[in-house]
Design a protein around this motif. Structure first.
Motif, mmCIF file in Angstrom:
data_model
loop_
_atom_site.group_PDB
_atom_site.id
_atom_site.type_symbol
_atom_site.label_atom_id
_atom_site.label_comp_id
_atom_site.label_asym_id
_atom_site.label_seq_id
_atom_site.Cartn_x
_atom_site.Cartn_y
_atom_site.Cartn_z
ATOM 1 N N UNK A 1 -1.838 -1.556 -7.338
ATOM 2 C CA UNK A 1 -0.438 -1.932 -7.550
ATOM 3 C C UNK A 1 0.162 -1.179 -8.730
ATOM 4 N N UNK A 2 -0.595 -1.117 -9.836
ATOM 5 C CA UNK A 2 -0.082 -0.457 -11.036
ATOM 6 C C UNK A 2 0.069 1.057 -10.803
ATOM 7 N N UNK A 3 -0.763 1.604 -9.893
ATOM 8 C CA UNK A 3 -0.672 3.048 -9.604
ATOM 9 C C UNK A 3 0.666 3.418 -8.969
ATOM 10 N N UNK A 4 1.332 2.446 -8.353
ATOM 11 C CA UNK A 4 2.627 2.713 -7.735
ATOM 12 C C UNK A 4 3.728 2.819 -8.777
ATOM 13 N N UNK A 46 6.584 2.041 0.203
ATOM 14 C CA UNK A 46 5.699 3.118 0.649
ATOM 15 C C UNK A 46 4.851 2.733 1.838
ATOM 16 N N UNK A 47 3.925 3.609 2.151
ATOM 17 C CA UNK A 47 3.040 3.395 3.303
ATOM 18 C C UNK A 47 2.214 2.111 3.165
ATOM 19 N N UNK A 48 1.743 1.843 1.950
ATOM 20 C CA UNK A 48 0.953 0.640 1.703
ATOM 21 C C UNK A 48 1.744 -0.630 1.953
ATOM 22 N N UNK A 49 2.982 -0.643 1.491
ATOM 23 C CA UNK A 49 3.842 -1.801 1.727
ATOM 24 C C UNK A 49 4.128 -1.964 3.211
ATOM 25 N N UNK A 64 12.669 -2.339 3.537
ATOM 26 C CA UNK A 64 12.194 -1.138 4.251
ATOM 27 C C UNK A 64 13.034 0.108 3.976
ATOM 28 N N UNK A 65 14.266 -0.081 3.513
ATOM 29 C CA UNK A 65 15.104 1.081 3.196
ATOM 30 C C UNK A 65 14.899 1.547 1.752
ATOM 31 N N UNK A 66 14.200 0.735 0.978
ATOM 32 C CA UNK A 66 13.961 1.010 -0.437
ATOM 33 C C UNK A 66 13.059 2.238 -0.609
ATOM 34 N N UNK A 67 13.397 3.040 -1.600
ATOM 35 C CA UNK A 67 12.589 4.230 -1.897
ATOM 36 C C UNK A 67 11.160 3.864 -2.269
ATOM 37 N N UNK A 68 11.022 2.726 -2.944
ATOM 38 C CA UNK A 68 9.692 2.296 -3.406
ATOM 39 C C UNK A 68 8.826 1.707 -2.295
#
Lengths: 179, 179
Positions: free
Chosen positions: A10-13, A144-147, A138-142
Motif C-alpha cells: 500500500x505504501x509503495x503506491x 491502478x491495476x491492484x485496485x 475507476x476514473x481516478x488516476x490513482x
DNA sequence: TAGACATATGTCAAAAATGACATATATATT
DNA sequence: AATATATATGTCATTTTTGACATATGTCTA
C-alpha cells in the motif's frame, strides 16, 4: 507473517498514514486480508525500525497530528522479493457462518432461513459499498491495476456468497417440503 | 474462539477420532475453516475436560491406538446455543495471493501471468477434489444438509476464484497491449 | 449539553495459531 | 535397505492476533 508486505504494498503506491492504511484494510481489503489498527500501528513502528519505511511527522491544526510513511529502497527490494517468491500459501479462512452451515442438521427450517436472511442482507450491504467505491474511483488516476483486480474480486466474492445463500435457501425449502 | 464449535459440530454427526477430524478440516473444510492437528488435539483434550465431549480408547492391532470422541448432552446444548446466537462475525480471510494482486503495479505482465497460471492450476486441483468428493458421497446416508451446502460452497468458491484469475489474466494482457 | 462519530496513534495482557519436535506401526515405493 | 506416506496422538516455544484500555481534538446530532 505477511502484514508487513500488505503495508509495504500500500505504501509503495503513495506515502500514507497509519490511519489511512487502517481504513483501507477495513473498507477495501476485508475480502482478502483482515487486520486491526493495533496490529497495524505496531507493525509500522517495527518496519520503520527495520528501515523498510521512513516517517515524517505532520503537525495539524483542528485534527490530531499524524505520521506519514514512505517506502525506502530497502523496503521496495524486500517487497519485490516476496512478490516474486513462488511459495504462495493457500488462503486461510475463518468463516463463522459457513461453520454454522456445516451444522445445519441440528437446526429447523425456520431457524436456518432466519440466519440466511440476515447474512444475505449483510453481504448485499458490503457488495453495494464495494460497487460504489469501484464506480466512484475507476476514473481516478490513482486507481491502478491492484485496485482494479481486488475490487473486482470483492464484487465476485460477495456475488458468489449471495448466490450460495439463495441456493441453500431453496434447498432448505425443498427438503422441508419433502417431510 | 470457534474451533470448539467446529469440532462439536462434526462430532455431533457421529463419534470421531482426532485424526478423522483433522483430515476433515484439511480436505473438506479448507474453504471456510483452517486448523492444524496440534490445535485440534489440544482443543479436544480441553473440551473433554469441560465435559462437552467424552472419549473411548480403542486398541488396534496393525495401526496405532486411537481415541473416539462422542458429544455429551452438555456439549449439544452449548453448540446449539452458539448456532442460534445472532452475533455472526464476518469472515476473517488471509489470502496471500490477493495480497500480491493488490501490489501488481510493481510487476511486469510476464511475472503476473506466471503467478496467475500457478494459482489457476492449484485451484483447479482443489476444485476437482471437491467435485470428486461430492460425487462419491452424495448418495451416502451420512451425507447430510451440512455436507451438501458446504461442498456446494467449496465448488462455487473455487469456480469464482478461477473465473477471477482468468478475468485478471485478460485484463493484464489488454493493458500490456495498450503500452 | 451530552453523546456519538471521525480523525489520529498508541499500549498491553490474554488468547489463539504456527511449526517444529517427538513417537510408533504398517505399507508402498525407489 | 532406505525413504516416503498414511495412520494416530501429543508437547511446546514462539509468533500472531485480539480486544480492551488510553488519550486528544473537532464536528454533528438528539
Amino acid at each position: 507473517m505477511s502484514l508487513k508486505y500488505a503495508l509495504l504494498g500500500l505504501i509503495s503506491k503513495k506515502p500514507q498514514t497509519g490511519y489511512e492504511l487502517y481504513t483501507t484494510f477495513k473498507e477495501r481489503m476485508i475480502y482478502f486480508w483482515s487486520s486491526t489498527h493495533s496490529q497495524i500501528y505496531t507493525e509500522l513502528n517495527k518496519m520503520e525500525h527495520e528501515e523498510w519505511i521512513s516517517s515524517t511527522y505532520i503537525y495539524q491544526e483542528g485534527s490530531p497530528n499524524k505520521k506519514l510513511y514512505t517506502i525506502t529502497t530497502k523496503g521496495e527490494e524486500y517487497l519485490l522479493n516476496w512478490l516474486l517468491s513462488d511459495k504462495i500459501k493457500p488462503a486461510k479462512i475463518k468463516d463463522e457462518f459457513l461453520l454454522r452451515a456445516s451444522a445445519f442438521h441440528l437446526l429447523s427450517e425456520k431457524e436456518i432461513i432466519h440466519l440466511l436472511d440476515a447474512i444475505i442482507e449483510r453481504e448485499q450491504r458490503v457488495l453495494e459499498a464495494t460497487r460504489k467505491w469501484q464506480h466512484d474511483n475507476e476514473q481516478d488516476e490513482e486507481f491502478g491495476i491492484g485496485d482494479f483486480v481486488t475490487a473486482e474480486y470483492g464484487v465476485m466474492y460477495a456475488e458468489m456468497y449471495i448466490k450460495w445463500c439463495e441456493k441453500v435457501r431453496k434447498e432448505i425449502r425443498k427438503r422441508s417440503r419433502g417431510n
